[in-house]
Scaffold this active site. Structure first.
Site, PDB file in Angstrom:
ATOM      1  CE1 TYR A 101      48.811  41.628  36.622  1.00  0.00           C
ATOM      2  CE2 TYR A 101      49.452  39.823  35.177  1.00  0.00           C
ATOM      3  CZ  TYR A 101      49.292  41.144  35.486  1.00  0.00           C
ATOM      4  OH  TYR A 101      49.108  41.801  34.238  1.00  0.00           O
ATOM      5  CD  GLU A 189      47.215  44.489  35.484  1.00  0.00           C
ATOM      6  OE1 GLU A 189      48.417  44.281  34.710  1.00  0.00           O
ATOM      7  OE2 GLU A 189      46.903  45.265  36.184  1.00  0.00           O
TER       8      GLU A 189
END
Ligand code: GDP
Ligand code: MN
Length: 382
Positions: A101, A189
């Site tokens: 992530y 993101e």
């Protein structure tokens, strides 16, 4: 404004962040063609602006162009969390060794951007954050200095990225930060940022949210706004300069001003009721605007009663009262209305409402109480 995955990936490419090869398809035939071009297995990805696509069946791995066509037909006919799928991103499948992530967002409490990384990315990142927060590495960014190389290296070390990939990771981190800044984003993101079996870092999914208050600086995105993927009531509301927010209860609320809207929601909740939605009509409340607002609000089948809460400041109460009366003459509805109208020219406003035989309340507390009772009465069997 949330960008689609494919739009985020266009931005990644502009900023030299590696993504899988692929293109958009609007039909099963197009999906097949792209799969032929790409040779080998491909992933079909529904382009909808809702989270958790993967788990909702919006992502499929297929092994041949024919299978791509067949599966694309299924996904294109489908709705994901109520949103119809109109386009697919068809991409070469990546052999995943690890899902990382990597993202950044505004940390309001600290007044700076927070950059976040975790070795355990992918669809369960929220769970990782809750169950094992120590697996999430963070650094704060000084807005004047921007994200520094050493900070990206600290993150790489903390999430144990192989040393040979540090340079690639640092480049992706700095490039994503540059994109985030250029776009006035509130979130950028990459999840997952994949370490492939071939030993490369590839952005497999992307999510960027642009600050609505800065959209005027990014006309290309504003014009490309994908209305088909947004809630129809919200689009309609925007056309009239109204803000509409949908909730789960049964009381429709028409309010002027965001702060008053919040207070109205709070009071309804504290008295045991639940708002179905709220419409902020902002300053001014002519008949046209009130009519548009009531139409949108009443289109919600969950609404059992309507609470109108207006504070007349610059907007005078008599004007608002005229607006409400005109709107109610135009709209046919059997639902009960409770109105609280205070402020400038209050007495005149009240008189207009009384003449129209509309129920009014003196205080917000009383208005909320009455609206809740009316909504409950609607639900009771006749
Ligand atoms: P999201 O559910 O909307 O976040 O969609 P993502 O694009 O993040 O994909 C969800 C998951 O699907 C990823 O975490 C991967 O596990 C899997 N996935 C997506 N693309 C590929 C791919 O090319 N190859 C493989 N093996 N898995 C993929
Ligand atoms: Mn994802």
């Amino acid at each position: 404004m949330r960008l689609h995955e494919y739009q985020s990936k266009e931005i990644f490419t502009e900023h030299h962040i590696p993504i899988p090869l692929g293109r958009l398809a609007a039909t099963p035939e197009e999906a097949k063609l792209i799969a032929e071009e790409l040779h080998g297995p491909v992933v079909l990805k529904a382009q909808v602006l809702v989270g958790g696509r993967g788990r909702a069946g919006g992502i499929r791995l297929v092994h041949s162009p024919d299978q791509a066509e067949e599966e694309a037909a299924k996904i294109l006919g489908q709705r994901i969390r109520g949103v119809p799928v109109r386009r697919l991103l068809v991409e070469e499948a990546v052999n995943i060794q690890q899902e990382i992530y990597f993202g950044m967002t505004v940390d309001r409490a600290r007044g700076e951007t927070l950059v976040i990384a975790s070795a355990e990315g992918g669809v369960n990142i929220e769970q990782v954050a809750q169950v094992s927060p120590e697996k999430i590495a963070r650094v704060g960014v000084d807005p004047l200095l921007g994200l520094r190389e050493f900070q990206a290296r600290v993150l790489a070390a903390e999430i144990e990225i192989p040393r040979t990939l540090w340079r690639a990771f640092v480049a992706i981190a700095l490039n994503l930060y540059a994109a985030y800044q250029d776009l006035d984003a509130t979130l950028a993101e990459i999840n997952p940022l994949v370490l492939s079996a071939e030993g490369r870092l590839v952005a497999l999914d992307g999510k960027i949210i642009i600050d609505d208050n800065a959209l005027f600086r990014h006309p290309t995105f504003f014009d490309k706004r994908d209305l088909s993927a947004e809630a129809p009531e919200e689009i309609e509301a925007r056309k009239f300069g109204l803000s509409y927010v949908k909730m789960d209860g049964d009381i429709g609320c028409l309010v002027n001003g965001a702060g008053l809207a919040m207070a109205t929601m709070d009071i309804i909740q504290s008295k045991g009721g639940a708002p179905a939605n709220f419409l902020d009509i902002g300053g001014g409340a002519n008949a046209e605007k009130v009519t548009a607002a009531l139409r949108i609000l009443l289109a919600d089948p969950q609404v059992r009663a309507v609470l109108i809460n207006i504070f007349g400041g610059i907007t005078r109460c008599d004007e608002v009262a005229h607006g409400i009366r005109a709107a109610l003459e135009e709209i046919e509805t059997d639902l009960p209305f409770v109105i609280r109208l205070v402020g400038t020219n209050e007495a005149e406003g009240q008189r207009i409402l009384a003449d129209a035989k509309l129920e009014t309340a003196a205080t917000l507390s009383e208005a909320a109480h009455m609206a809740i009772r009316r909504a409950q009465a609607q639900e009771a069997p006749v």
